[in-house]
Design a protein around this motif. Structure first.
Motif, PDB file in Angstrom:
ATOM      1  N   UNK A 693       6.395  -9.743 -15.895  1.00 20.69           N
ATOM      2  CA  UNK A 693       6.672  -8.627 -14.992  1.00 20.69           C
ATOM      3  C   UNK A 693       8.070  -8.074 -15.245  1.00 20.69           C
ATOM      4  N   UNK A 750      10.596  -1.096  -5.290  1.00 21.56           N
ATOM      5  CA  UNK A 750      10.808   0.061  -4.429  1.00 21.56           C
ATOM      6  C   UNK A 750      12.049  -0.095  -3.572  1.00 21.56           C
TER       7      UNK A 750
ATOM      8  N   UNK B  59      -2.820  -8.884  -7.753  1.00 18.04           N
ATOM      9  CA  UNK B  59      -1.766  -9.799  -7.347  1.00 18.04           C
ATOM     10  C   UNK B  59      -0.699  -9.079  -6.549  1.00 18.04           C
ATOM     11  N   UNK B  61       2.597 -10.466  -6.680  1.00 16.32           N
ATOM     12  CA  UNK B  61       3.894 -10.789  -7.268  1.00 16.32           C
ATOM     13  C   UNK B  61       3.728 -11.765  -8.408  1.00 16.32           C
ATOM     14  N   UNK B  72       9.812 -12.378  -3.444  1.00 17.99           N
ATOM     15  CA  UNK B  72       9.584 -12.016  -4.834  1.00 17.99           C
ATOM     16  C   UNK B  72       8.385 -11.119  -5.065  1.00 17.99           C
ATOM     17  N   UNK B  73       7.861 -10.524  -4.015  1.00 19.20           N
ATOM     18  CA  UNK B  73       6.694  -9.668  -4.180  1.00 19.20           C
ATOM     19  C   UNK B  73       7.031  -8.412  -4.969  1.00 19.20           C
ATOM     20  N   UNK B  74       5.978  -7.807  -5.551  1.00 16.29           N
ATOM     21  CA  UNK B  74       6.176  -6.555  -6.288  1.00 16.29           C
ATOM     22  C   UNK B  74       6.690  -5.458  -5.365  1.00 16.29           C
ATOM     23  N   UNK B  75       6.160  -5.467  -4.131  1.00 19.83           N
ATOM     24  CA  UNK B  75       6.489  -4.406  -3.189  1.00 19.83           C
ATOM     25  C   UNK B  75       7.374  -4.978  -2.101  1.00 19.83           C
ATOM     26  N   UNK B  76       8.501  -4.371  -1.893  1.00 14.45           N
ATOM     27  CA  UNK B  76       9.456  -4.854  -0.907  1.00 14.45           C
ATOM     28  C   UNK B  76       9.292  -4.075   0.398  1.00 14.45           C
ATOM     29  N   UNK B  77       9.635  -4.742   1.493  1.00 18.37           N
ATOM     30  CA  UNK B  77       9.611  -4.060   2.775  1.00 18.37           C
ATOM     31  C   UNK B  77       8.282  -4.171   3.486  1.00 18.37           C
ATOM     32  N   UNK B  79       5.150  -7.345   4.260  1.00 17.73           N
ATOM     33  CA  UNK B  79       4.784  -8.738   4.069  1.00 17.73           C
ATOM     34  C   UNK B  79       4.014  -8.888   2.757  1.00 17.73           C
ATOM     35  N   UNK B  82       0.061  -9.007   2.490  1.00 23.50           N
ATOM     36  CA  UNK B  82      -0.811  -7.844   2.459  1.00 23.50           C
ATOM     37  C   UNK B  82      -0.223  -6.672   1.681  1.00 23.50           C
ATOM     38  N   UNK B 128       1.136   3.231  -0.733  1.00 24.45           N
ATOM     39  CA  UNK B 128       1.781   4.285  -1.518  1.00 24.45           C
ATOM     40  C   UNK B 128       2.694   3.676  -2.592  1.00 24.45           C
ATOM     41  N   UNK B 129       3.506   2.704  -2.158  1.00 27.43           N
ATOM     42  CA  UNK B 129       4.407   2.084  -3.133  1.00 27.43           C
ATOM     43  C   UNK B 129       3.634   1.253  -4.162  1.00 27.43           C
ATOM     44  N   UNK B 132       2.280   3.689  -6.760  1.00 26.20           N
ATOM     45  CA  UNK B 132       3.336   4.190  -7.645  1.00 26.20           C
ATOM     46  C   UNK B 132       3.966   3.060  -8.463  1.00 26.20           C
ATOM     47  N   UNK B 133       3.905   1.842  -7.934  1.00 25.30           N
ATOM     48  CA  UNK B 133       4.388   0.704  -8.714  1.00 25.30           C
ATOM     49  C   UNK B 133       3.525   0.525  -9.959  1.00 25.30           C
TER      50      UNK B 133
END
Lengths: 1020, 542
Positions: A693, A750, B59, B61, B72-77, B79, B82, B128-129, B132-133
């Motif tokens: 990643x 993000x 996945x 993260x 360490x998740x791909x999307x921050x902000x 939980x 989910x 949305x994130x 776009x991620x």
């Protein structure tokens, strides 16, 4: 004849002359000088015969012997930091005296960065607390020694667990996302404040009994010499040193008993039965699901998990001098049980200080070595939350042997046999988890201070230091335990049998040159330093060890065996990717400082530091941190000579810029890929691929900067009987390191840590120390400090968009991912972000009825508003110490005002839905349910401002009494006994267990015990 | 004296040497993370990053199932549990409709069914994130697959050909995510492989511009994609490209105002004619071993209880639907999460709730109320049993035959088809009914009856030309594709999403249902991005 030889001969002559003179006298007086505070012998006190040049000093135990001519009638006792006493001899041959400390003595020497200053010459906001003023009680971690003692400094203990640490905030904290903890320097070694695996708190590894003083640098003119790490203040800790004289010992022992002061108010078994019965009737008496779940017991689960706990603390120290080498060696052994059963800390500590002098004191060497071995057993703190939620109608043990005979909620249809998401038996959680660690830490340094032979105004100082630590531990939970029952994904393996290992190794090299010169011709003196510092921080986190039989292979082809994550039968549940990881960072600095004094009245200080950090890219790597300060000793002016009441008056004005980089990842600026673990693979065809990643990064990261303006007045009245200071400050942080939203599509995360945003802290601090009563038999020392601090975020986004609500923070128990706080522009950080509750005419909250604040006809997130914040507006501390003959007594109180807490235990458990859980089990709830009768349906009640409570409090931190029994057990000895109570009482309107929870969210906090202690100290 | 002088000079020189020599020491690099040059040094490395590009669907993260400690998740902000794609997509597409309600109290989750979501909704923000991620991952990967990069790394021949194919697949995944953004948010920011990391905030594209981009990308890569069913399981092929084109064209009128039903027929037909067939048993669709359904599945997100763990995707679908008196082990899970149910409108589409006639009617009714008095009570609303983490085959436990469980009790093995043949039949049928050129009613009716024959296990449920209406197709889509993430898009296309003419329990937050404002056909651009990106204008109404 060299200068050196000349000096030697001069000294010799003087000694001879003095001894001759002494010999011709005929009256010998002996005695002992004691500290009025605790009766301990005071070494190093000057004893002179009034009207003569005859004098001596007291030895290590405070004893002295002086021969004076018969004509002498008065002895003068003087010592730095103590009031000078004149005592009539009146024909006695033995004169004992207790000396009271003079409050805020101006000649007191204060440790500042890279040197010392006399207190009267300071230009910055610096507070010095020495051992005599430390808090008393069962203090097992150093920072608790100064809780409540210093204006502008808040020390909030993180709970009552053995060895648990504290959160220290100086003037509110300057950052949002970077660290807000002050830099701590122990004997010249800036220590790693980060956690060590297996230790509750890194400072807990240092024995408080070895500490001589805390010097707290608060404003930028004082801290700027520490540059980039100084935004949150600097605490310089100095340990006790050897003293000249013959070898002396001190042994002290303390035994204390910790008691749970207050239980959480929860429902009893009978109350639960009433609620279930009432619900059954309310729902038409046809669904007996919950009735059938009821038990017949009345178990007090809190009673089951808490117990009175004892602590013993033994310390032995030895100090003296071998020729011209003073030394001090100390040993300490602490054994502390937690009130949450099974928790324990055993700490063995040792400290050595030697300070030899060479070449006629031209070369001073100061060697400090401190080490400790701490053995923790951590109690399963999950039991605290479980005890307030576990159904009180159930017994502790069940007749079935399953789950270790502990009663658990069961579900025959589930694979584990356990009811999913039901609370687990608190006693089972405690007794079935063995979580032990073994933590070793050593901090040490050797400092060479060399006064140049041909140019004695110039001093060179080299400091080499280290801070190493190793934490290792094991966690074992049997496979019968409900908390780990059949926990492998295939539900065939259970229990936990894990271990861990972490090593830290930090090193420092510092070198500076100091030039000090008094230039009488222009009534000036100059003191300047220029220096260099290199510091390396390295941690190695081991995930496993090399083992030819290991199941994994590392990049070099070596077999290795992971430490985690095993079931008790040895089945590997998840495996780490790498055998170890070694995060590292470095700091390189150049610094300089000039102090200029004119006529002893006008003081100027200028400092500058240039810091380079490995955490930033080459373009942003270096930061400049300057400061300047001016002080005017108005009290020295001629026009003040008439004002006899005023003994000292000084105005200080300072400004400086400091930085912050702690809390930033070591490599956040570098584009990099990281490898996923074995549970985050992806399937193509029949193969599971390991993934790489790309990580989010910010090549533009740079230093956070805080500009502090400080205006202060130091005052003294009545010949120093009343002293103190007032300080006004404004701290403005810019380029605030803030985790901000990236425009979507422009980075691999993000949210990225970036230098965006501004924040301000403004405040006033006031301190007074006084001796309201002082006579031969009775003294009363009194201290009081109060701080007002206001925090406001002034910018958060690239574009100042007023519609942006802010960054949500403060996760709570309840809905998954729910938050209760927000960082918003125009408000204090971590303000609560809540719905405005509507109440009925009796003042009872109406469930799910909230103010439609934006009047759009619906209640949604746009109706959330910012209501109060967790940090206090005002906090204060006060102490009093009394001495009467051989008795001493003292107490200390501390108060916070305007601090608010979110009562998460009320919101999470005070509903019917929590008690009658839809997942088919019963749970206990807070008695708050009886006040609200909330059903707990819907998702908004959790965010009601009803649960934000004023947590202002006044706490008596300790009360103590002591008696100095003197030479009870032999000549040249001194015995003191004492007793104290710690955490005596708390006055608050807050409805939870303890109003003092750092961060503002109270959810099953480990309660701070009330501690009763007795202690004995013997000098010999 | 000389000695002393030397001594002092040494001190000063040491000082100067230290000062100069150490600044290079500030260049430190991580122990285990690697740079792009290491990752992309080999063709195998490319495939591992391609794994991430695809894996970002499944996945959350790098540490499965989640890494809450290090965030360490791909999307921050949001939980991490989910923050995956499908769980969020499903909520946006299903909870806002008659097909699903959820009992949980997470902030904002009830806003879907109440239809009063705002631009601060964390689920809409997370989705949305996530979209776009994945687009950003694709952009970076496509850049790394350029001939310039391959040349400089000495990769050529078959390896280079493979990598070019990876890049085309990344373009497909990117087009898919732009389709999601176009459908749900309308006017997203627009980034391609030409947009560098850390660059200025990207421009906003209109829904029409995104439509054209998706269309042009898919058409561009189509010829060189592997033939239908010729790629590895889990990777996209030409049929996946056609299927996405067919779906996009079916909704073109919603997206652009211009209908493209003829094109929808064209591409649906291409898929239908490329060798797919319905599997025999509808209830096998969403099972732990549904990787066997390659006859029907065109493109899937792959989950695995041991290797691809997370709390989203089908783990969410198989756990959240279990509660009340439902025995968890029957559903192949350690315990239910007591969350999702259906409003009565869903079972009412079927002739009977028990599934006696139409086997697609998979509900659990014991202890469940058909009516929903309380959205947050699991027992209000019927439970849906379509998703189960058990296999087709059985094992014998204590003398009783039970379905064989998946590989894990906590994480699902069920793969999620993003495209399957049944949808292509329905697209063909609807596009014909809506007047698209190139198809015919008889074929369309035949396709519908293929679905119904499987559902009824015989021809008893087949319909005739008179019953074959546009509204029938919507209902048939409900029966065939319920809980597969289609409903919101379908209701909008049929003008039944916001309108007061079609109601369901608690639509618009009213127990009997009510219409809501027209602007809710689009979700808002999350306020967090409107703030971070000054180029973005919020959708009308928010």
């Amino acid at each position: 004849m060299s200068f050196k030889t000349l000096r030697k001969e001069f000294v010799l002559c003087t000694v001879l002359l003095l001894s001759l003179v002494t010999y011709s006298q005929d009256k010998v007086i002996t005695g002992k000088v004691m500290d009025s505070k605790d009766g301990s012998g005071l070494p190093g006190v000057n004893v002179t015969a009034k009207g003569t040049t005859t004098g001596t000093q007291t030895g290590p135990g405070g004893t002295y012997q002086i021969s004076v001519s018969p004509s002498v009638t008065v002895l003068v006792f003087s010592s730095v930091g103590y009031t000078t006493y004149e005592v009539k001899i009146s024909g006695k041959t033995s004169v004992d005296i207790s000396m009271a400390q003079s409050t805020g003595s101006l000649t007191e020497v204060v440790v500042i960065g890279y040197g010392t200053r006399r207190k009267k010459d300071l230009t910055g906001a610096v507070t010095s607390i020495t051992a005599k003023d430390f808090n008393k009680g069962t203090i097992t971690t150093p920072e608790q020694l100064i809780a409540g003692k210093v204006a502008g400094v808040q020390v909030t203990s993180n709970g009552g667990a053995p060895g648990s640490g504290s959160t220290i905030r100086i003037r509110g904290g300057a950052s949002l996302n970077a660290s807000n903890s002050p830099l701590i320097v122990i004997d010249g070694v800036p220590v790693d404040n980060g956690n060590i695996s297996g230790a509750a708190n890194p400072l807990a590894l240092i024995n408080p009994n070895d500490i001589e003083s805390f010097n707290i640098l608060k404003d930028a003119s004082a801290t700027a010499i520490y540059g980039s790490r100084a935004s949150n203040g600097v605490i310089i800790v100095t340990t006790k040193k050897g003293k000249t004289g013959k070898m002396r010992f001190n042994f002290s022992t303390q035994y204390s008993m910790s008691v749970l002061p207050k239980k959480a108010e929860i429902l009893s078994g009978d109350q639960i039965r009433d609620i279930v019965q009432a619900d059954y009737i309310a729902r038409g008496s046809n669904d007996s699901t919950y009735l059938r779940l009821l038990g017949s017991d009345n178990t007090d689960w809190q009673e089951e998990i808490y117990d009175n706990a004892s602590t013993t603390d033994n310390n032995l120290s030895m100090s003296g001098a071998l020729k011209n080498m003073p030394y001090r060696v100390s040993l300490g052994y602490l054994s502390q049980d937690g009130i949450l059963r099974t928790g324990n800390l055993k700490r063995t500590s040792a400290a050595i200080n030697i300070a030899p002098r060479f070449f006629d004191d031209h070369l001073k060497i100061d060697l400090n070595l401190k080490g400790s071995i701490s053995k923790f057993r951590f109690a399963a703190e999950g039991a605290i939350g479980s005890a307030v939620r576990f159904d009180p109608t159930k017994p502790v043990y069940s007749s079935s042997k399953r789950f270790g005979s502990f009663f658990e909620w069961q579900d025959p249809s589930s694979t584990t046999g356990l009811r999913d998401l039901a609370p687990l038996n608190p006693v089972g959680l405690l007794e079935q988890r063995t979580d032990k660690s073994d933590v070793k830490r050593s901090i040490g340094n050797i400092q060479f201070d060399y006064k140049l032979h041909f140019f004695p105004d110039l001093r060179a100082n080299l400091n080499l230091g280290y801070d190493v630590a190793q934490g290792e531990g094991t966690i074992y939970v049997p496979d019968s335990a409900a908390s780990a029952y059949k926990r492998s994904p295939d539900a065939l393996h259970g229990g936990i049998d894990n271990s861990y290992l972490q090593k830290k190794s930090n090193g420092i090299l510092e070198f500076y040159l100091n030039y000090a010169k008094e230039i009488k011709s222009i009534s000036s003196s100059i003191d300047a330093i220029a220096g260099y510092s290199y510091q390396d921080f390295s941690t190695t986190n081991y995930n496993g060890e090399l083992d030819p039989n290991g199941v994994l292979t590392d990049a070099q082809g070596n077999k290795w065996r992971p430490y985690t994550d095993y079931a008790t039968d040895g089945y590997l549940i998840t495996s780490p990717t790498f055998r170890y990881d070694k995060p590292q960072n470095r700091l390189i600095s150049y610094f300089g400082r000039v102090n200029y004094t004119y006529k002893g009245k006008f003081l100027l200080t200028g400092t500058i530091r240039k810091d380079g950090s490995s955490r930033f890219s080459e373009e942003n790597r270096w930061g400049w941190f300057p400061s300047g300060a001016f002080a005017w000793r108005i009290g020295e002016e001629e026009f003040m000579n008439d004002a006899r009441v005023v003994s000292d008056l000084k105005l200080r004005i300072g400004y400086g810029v400091t930085g912050q980089q702690d809390g930033i990842g070591n490599y956040d600026y570098i584009p990099r890929y990281s490898q996923a673990n074995g549970q985050a693979q992806y399937q193509f065809g029949d193969t599971y691929f390991t993934l790489f990643r790309p990580e989010g990064y910010n090549p533009n990261l740079k230093w956070e900067q805080t500009a502090t303006t400080n205006i202060g007045i130091d005052y003294g009245f009545l010949d120093g009987r009343i002293t103190g200071s007032v300080d006004f400050y404004i701290k403005k942080t810019s380029d605030l390191l803030s985790v901000v939203d990236q425009p979507a599509g422009t980075n691999f995360s993000n949210k990225i840590l970036a230098n965006i945003g501004d924040m301000e802290n403004r405040g006033v601090e006031f301190t007074v120390n006084a001796q309201p009563v002082r006579n031969n038999e009775f003294t009363w020392d009194f201290g009081f400090n109060i701080t007002y601090n206001k925090n406001e975020i002034t910018k958060l986004t690239f574009t100042n968009d007023p519609s942006f609500p802010g960054n949500l923070v403060g996760g709570i128990a309840g809905g998954v991912g729910s938050t209760i706080q927000i960082h918003s522009v125009g408000y204090p950080k971590s303000s609560f972000y809540v719905y405005q509750q509507i109440y009925d005419k009796d003042g009872k909250p109406i469930e799910d009825l909230f103010e439609d604040r934006n009047r759009d006809g619906q209640i949604n997130v746009d109706d959330l508003y910012r209501y109060k914040a967790p940090d206090p507006d005002v906090y204060l501390g006060s102490y009093s110490n009394f001495t009467w003959k051989k008795w001493t007594a003292g107490f200390s109180v501390r108060a916070n005002f305007g601090n608010y807490l979110y009562n998460n235990r009320f919101s999470n458990t005070g509903t019917l839905r929590n008690i009658l859980d839809p997942l088919n089990f019963l749970a206990n709830g807070s008695t708050n349910y009886l006040e609200t009768n909330f059903s707990g349906n819907g998702d908004r009640y959790l965010l009601s401002d009803y649960y934000i409570e004023n947590a202002s409090f006044l706490r008596m931190d300790y009360i103590n009494i002591g008696y100095n029994a003197g030479a009870l057990v032999g000549k040249n000895t001194n015995l003191r006994i004492g007793a104290n109570v710690q955490n005596v009482f708390t006055v608050t309107e807050y409805k939870g267990v303890d109003p003092e929870v750092f961060g503002g969210i109270d959810n099953n906090f480990y309660p701070r015990p009330t501690i009763y202690a007795i202690n004995v100290s013997l000098d010999f | 004296m000389k000695n002393i002088l030397v001594k002092n000079c040494v001190v000063v020189i040491m000082f100067l040497v230290l000062t100069e020599s150490c600044t290079k020491d500030l260049d430190l690099s991580p122990t285990n993370d690697v740079t792009e040059e290491t990752v992309y040094a080999t063709a195998a490395g490319y495939k591992e990053v391609l794994g991430k590009v695809y894996g970002s669907f499944a996945l959350t993260g790098n540490i499965g199932p989640a890494n809450p400690v290090n965030q360490g998740g791909d999307i921050q902000g949001i939980d991490e549990g989910f923050s995956d794609f499908y769980r969020l997509f499903w909520k946006a597409q299903e909870l806002s409709t008659d097909e699903a309600v959820i009992s949980w109290g997470d902030v904002g989750i009830q806003d879907f069914h109440n239809m009063n979501w705002t631009s601060n909704n964390s689920f809409l923000t997370g989705l949305y994130y996530r979209c776009l991620y994945q687009i950003t991952l694709c952009n970076e990967f496509i850049r790394q697959c350029g001939d310039d990069k391959l040349g400089s790394r000495g990769i050529s021949g078959a390896d280079a050909d493979n990598i070019h194919q990876y890049a085309r697949e990344a373009r497909f995944l990117r087009a898919f995510q732009y389709w999601v953004l176009m459908d749900l948010y309308g006017n997203p920011p627009f980034v391609t492989e030409a947009s560098a990391i850390g660059a200025a905030p990207p421009p906003q594209a209109t829904r029409g511009e995104i439509f054209n981009y998706v269309e042009s990308e898919l058409v561009a890569i189509e010829p060189d994609m592997p033939a239908p069913r010729a790629n590895e399981y889990g990777r996209a092929d030409r049929a996946a490209v056609w299927a996405l084109l067919a779906r996009t064209y079916l909704n073109a009128e919603v997206y652009t105002g211009t209908a493209k039903f003829g094109e929808a027929i064209t591409y649906a037909s291409k898929v239908i004619e490329s060798g797919y067939s319905l599997i025999s048993n509808y209830t096998w669709l969403m099972r732990a071993d549904n990787n066997l359904n390659t006859d029907e599945f065109i493109f899937t997100i792959n989950y695995d209880g041991l290797h691809t763990q997370g709390y989203g995707g089908t783990t969410f679908l198989t756990h959240a639907c279990v509660g009340g008196s439902m025995p968890a082990s029957t559903f192949g899970v350690g315990g239910g999460w007591s969350g999702t149910r259906a409003t009565k409108n869903l079972p009412n589409l079927f002739p009977d709730i028990t599934g006696t006639a139409d086997k697609r009617s998979q509900f659990y009714t014991s202890g469940q109320n058909l009516e929903i008095n309380n959205l947050t009570a699991f027992t209000d609303g019927v439970a849906v049993t379509k998703y189960r983490n058990v296999r087709r085959d059985s094992i014998v436990v204590n003398g009783v035959k039970v379905p064989a469980p998946g590989s894990s009790q906590d994480f699902s093995d069920v793969d999620m088809p993003l495209f399957r043949l049944a949808e292509m039949y329905l697209i063909y049928a609807e596009a014909v009914k809506r007047g698209g050129a190139g198809g015919d009613e008889a074929t369309a009716l035949g396709y519908i009856n293929l679905l119904r024959t499987r559902a009824y296990t015989n021809a008893s449920g087949n319909i005739n030309a008179g019953q074959f209406t546009l509204d029938f197709i919507l209902d048939e889509r409900g029966r065939e594709l319920y809980w597969e993430g289609f409903r919101r898009t379908d209701l909008i296309r049929y003008n039944k999403f916001v309108e007061g003419t079609y109601l369901w329990p608690w639509k618009g937050g009213v127990s009997s249902g009510t219409g809501v404002a027209d602007f809710r056909k689009l979700y808002p651009i999350p306020s967090r991005d409107v703030n971070a990106n000054t180029n973005l204008d919020q959708n009308t109404g928010y």
